[in-house]
Write an enzyme that holds these catalytic residues in place. Structure first.
Site, PDB file in Angstrom:
ATOM      1  NE  ARG A 171      -1.395  -1.267   2.246  1.00 24.70           N
ATOM      2  CZ  ARG A 171      -0.577  -0.314   1.835  1.00 24.70           C
ATOM      3  NH1 ARG A 171      -0.981   0.208   1.119  1.00 24.70           N
ATOM      4  NH2 ARG A 171       0.983   0.037   2.849  1.00 24.70           N
ATOM      5  CE  LYS A 226      -0.191   6.988  -2.714  1.00 27.09           C
ATOM      6  NZ  LYS A 226      -0.512   7.215  -1.510  1.00 27.09           N
ATOM      7  NE  ARG A 268       2.904   4.314   5.378  1.00 25.99           N
ATOM      8  CZ  ARG A 268       2.664   3.493   4.916  1.00 25.99           C
ATOM      9  NH1 ARG A 268       2.839   3.161   6.180  1.00 25.99           N
ATOM     10  NH2 ARG A 268       1.518   3.810   3.852  1.00 25.99           N
ATOM     11  NE  ARG A 276       3.300  -1.027   2.308  1.00 21.98           N
ATOM     12  CZ  ARG A 276       3.244   0.429   1.442  1.00 21.98           C
ATOM     13  NH1 ARG A 276       2.765   0.030   0.192  1.00 21.98           N
ATOM     14  NH2 ARG A 276       3.396   0.792   2.196  1.00 21.98           N
ATOM     15  NE  ARG A 293       5.582   9.189  -1.741  1.00 24.14           N
ATOM     16  CZ  ARG A 293       5.171   8.420  -1.195  1.00 24.14           C
ATOM     17  NH1 ARG A 293       5.010   8.349   0.152  1.00 24.14           N
ATOM     18  NH2 ARG A 293       4.689   7.553  -2.000  1.00 24.14           N
TER      19      ARG A 293
HETATM   20  P1  AP5 Z   1      -3.516   0.817  -1.246  1.00 28.89           P
HETATM   21  O1  AP5 Z   1      -4.453   1.565  -2.542  1.00 28.89           O
HETATM   22  O2  AP5 Z   1      -2.552   0.310  -1.474  1.00 28.89           O
HETATM   23  O3  AP5 Z   1      -3.433   2.988  -1.163  1.00 28.89           O
HETATM   24  P2  AP5 Z   1      -1.595   3.524  -1.632  1.00 28.89           P
HETATM   25  O4  AP5 Z   1      -2.845   5.032  -1.443  1.00 28.89           O
HETATM   26  O5  AP5 Z   1      -1.129   3.173  -2.861  1.00 28.89           O
HETATM   27  O6  AP5 Z   1      -1.329   3.418   0.001  1.00 28.89           O
HETATM   28  P3  AP5 Z   1       0.922   3.408  -0.351  1.00 28.89           P
HETATM   29  O7  AP5 Z   1       0.795   3.266   1.505  1.00 28.89           O
HETATM   30  O8  AP5 Z   1       1.181   2.621  -0.830  1.00 28.89           O
HETATM   31  O9  AP5 Z   1       1.241   4.287   0.025  1.00 28.89           O
HETATM   32  P4  AP5 Z   1       1.947   5.018   0.578  1.00 28.89           P
HETATM   33  O10 AP5 Z   1       2.773   6.272  -0.484  1.00 28.89           O
HETATM   34  O11 AP5 Z   1       2.453   5.827   1.969  1.00 28.89           O
HETATM   35  O12 AP5 Z   1       3.735   4.185   0.014  1.00 28.89           O
HETATM   36  P5  AP5 Z   1       3.922   4.075  -1.079  1.00 28.89           P
HETATM   37  O13 AP5 Z   1       4.472   2.657  -1.481  1.00 28.89           O
HETATM   38  O14 AP5 Z   1       4.350   4.773  -2.490  1.00 28.89           O
HETATM   39  O15 AP5 Z   1      -4.562   1.184  -0.368  1.00 28.89           O
HETATM   40  C1  AP5 Z   1      -4.366   0.808   1.143  1.00 28.89           C
HETATM   41  C2  AP5 Z   1      -5.568   0.144   1.502  1.00 28.89           C
HETATM   42  O16 AP5 Z   1      -6.701   0.479   1.632  1.00 28.89           O
HETATM   43  C3  AP5 Z   1      -5.074  -1.091   0.750  1.00 28.89           C
HETATM   44  O17 AP5 Z   1      -5.957  -2.230   1.338  1.00 28.89           O
HETATM   45  C4  AP5 Z   1      -6.991  -0.923  -0.086  1.00 28.89           C
HETATM   46  O18 AP5 Z   1      -7.484  -2.343  -0.731  1.00 28.89           O
HETATM   47  C5  AP5 Z   1      -7.787  -0.428   0.387  1.00 28.89           C
HETATM   48  N1  AP5 Z   1      -9.052   0.560  -0.250  1.00 28.89           N
HETATM   49  C6  AP5 Z   1      -7.898   1.262  -1.449  1.00 28.89           C
HETATM   50  N2  AP5 Z   1      -9.449   1.909  -1.437  1.00 28.89           N
HETATM   51  C7  AP5 Z   1     -10.365   1.394  -0.872  1.00 28.89           C
HETATM   52  C8  AP5 Z   1     -11.598   2.848  -1.043  1.00 28.89           C
HETATM   53  N3  AP5 Z   1     -12.239   2.998  -1.520  1.00 28.89           N
HETATM   54  N4  AP5 Z   1     -12.527   1.473  -0.037  1.00 28.89           N
HETATM   55  C9  AP5 Z   1     -11.920   1.181   1.121  1.00 28.89           C
HETATM   56  N5  AP5 Z   1     -10.864   0.125   0.820  1.00 28.89           N
HETATM   57  C10 AP5 Z   1      -9.883   0.801   0.262  1.00 28.89           C
HETATM   58  O19 AP5 Z   1       5.507   4.339  -0.107  1.00 28.89           O
HETATM   59  C11 AP5 Z   1       6.215   3.214   0.971  1.00 28.89           C
HETATM   60  C12 AP5 Z   1       7.742   4.100   1.259  1.00 28.89           C
HETATM   61  O20 AP5 Z   1       8.193   4.356   0.310  1.00 28.89           O
HETATM   62  C13 AP5 Z   1       7.097   6.033   1.681  1.00 28.89           C
HETATM   63  O21 AP5 Z   1       6.898   6.068   3.277  1.00 28.89           O
HETATM   64  C14 AP5 Z   1       8.386   6.544   1.776  1.00 28.89           C
HETATM   65  O22 AP5 Z   1       9.836   6.145   2.781  1.00 28.89           O
HETATM   66  C15 AP5 Z   1       8.798   5.595   0.220  1.00 28.89           C
HETATM   67  N6  AP5 Z   1       8.896   6.403  -0.839  1.00 28.89           N
HETATM   68  C16 AP5 Z   1       7.882   6.147  -1.436  1.00 28.89           C
HETATM   69  N7  AP5 Z   1       8.348   7.179  -2.678  1.00 28.89           N
HETATM   70  C17 AP5 Z   1       8.862   8.192  -2.511  1.00 28.89           C
HETATM   71  C18 AP5 Z   1       9.000   9.224  -2.917  1.00 28.89           C
HETATM   72  N8  AP5 Z   1       8.152  10.432  -4.306  1.00 28.89           N
HETATM   73  N9  AP5 Z   1       9.669  10.204  -2.454  1.00 28.89           N
HETATM   74  C19 AP5 Z   1       9.746   9.919  -0.932  1.00 28.89           C
HETATM   75  N10 AP5 Z   1       9.857   8.810  -0.680  1.00 28.89           N
HETATM   76  C20 AP5 Z   1       9.288   7.722  -0.966  1.00 28.89           C
END
Ligand code: AP5
Length: 212
Positions: free
Chosen positions: A123, A13, A167, A156, A88
């Site tokens: 990552r 994402k 997660r 991270r 989410r």
């Molecule tokens: P990346 O683009 O970083 O993936 P992502 O989907 O953004 O993953 P996140 O881990 O950031 O998602 P998340 O939803 O768990 O975390 P968030 O920060 O929102 O890609 C991942 C890796 O793969 C990278 O190294 C990239 O280079 C590689 N890659 C990407 N595409 C590729 C491809 N096609 N092929 C190969 N490699 C590829 O949330 C973190 C925490 O915050 C949550 O756990 C929760 O505690 C809290 N939080 C955030 N938002 C909320 C909410 N709305 N409600 C409640 N809690 C929340």
């Protein structure tokens, strides 16, 4: 364009949000990045959210809704935005509806759990601007240095395998129901995440431009 990016942790994402931002010149709003910044700065919200984020649990809906309400009222959101990782839960989606936010499209990036486990172990993220890299699939030009801002790349805390498994379980239980929620509203477009970033971007841009 008002867009939601839906998908499991590590589905790509954040990576695709950067591409869409650059293409359509709209801001990307990542609740994950906002919370991590608050944790880093030791704010009241950050200290409330820290234990949830580090355990791989969702931060309570009322905190998220407050963050999103404030962020969407900013001037730079007037011409559209990308919501990366929010809503989410169904309660968050209903809160967005109640705020009168008219979403155009919900892009669901589908990636299998075993692929996600591999991706998140490689990552690296920028400790300063939050940009996302991968040691194999999307390396930075200089090792451990962010291409965008020159910040230091870090691992991270919640990318530790046991936390990633938690997660993913939370995603399947609490976030996946949004696929049905937005399908019922006729907003959902699903894109299968590809083995590399560029192929996924191509499919996403084609879907957004009505070519997919
Ligand atoms: P990346 O683009 O970083 O993936 P992502 O989907 O953004 O993953 P996140 O881990 O950031 O998602 P998340 O939803 O768990 O975390 P968030 O920060 O929102 O890609 C991942 C890796 O793969 C990278 O190294 C990239 O280079 C590689 N890659 C990407 N595409 C590729 C491809 N096609 N092929 C190969 N490699 C590829 O949330 C973190 C925490 O915050 C949550 O756990 C929760 O505690 C809290 N939080 C955030 N938002 C909320 C909410 N709305 N409600 C409640 N809690 C929340």
């Amino acid at each position: 364009m008002k867009l939601i990016l839906l998908g499991a942790p590590g589905a790509g994402k954040g990576t695709q949000a950067e591409v869409i931002c650059d293409t359509f010149h709209i801001p990307s709003i990542s609740t994950g990045n906002i919370i991590r910044e608050a944790v880093k700065n030791g704010t009241e919200m950050g200290s409330m959210a820290k234990e949830y984020i580090e355990a791989g649990k969702l931060v309570p809906d009322e905190i998220i809704i407050r963050i999103i309400k404030e962020r969407l009222s900013a001037e730079d959101c007037k011409n559209g935005f990308i919501l990366d990782g929010v809503p989410r839960t169904v309660a968050q989606a209903e809160a967005l509806d109640a705020l009168g936010v008219e979403i155009d499209r919900v892009l669901n990036i589908e990636v299998k759990d075993d692929v996600i486990m591999k991706r998140l172990s490689g990552r690296r993220v920028c400790g300063a601007c939050g940009a996302s890299y991968h040691v194999q699939f999307k390396p930075s030009a200089k090792p451990e240095i962010c291409d965008r801002c020159g910040g230091q790349l870090i691992v991270r805390k919640d990318d530790e395998p046991a936390t990633v498994r938690e997660r993913l379980a939370v995603y399947h239980e609490q976030t996946e129901p949004l696929v049905d929620y937005y399908t019922a509203k006729g907003k959902l477009v699903t894109v299968e995440g590809q083995e590399n970033v560029e192929d996924t971007s191509r499919l996403i841009l084609a879907a957004l431009e009505g070519r997919g």
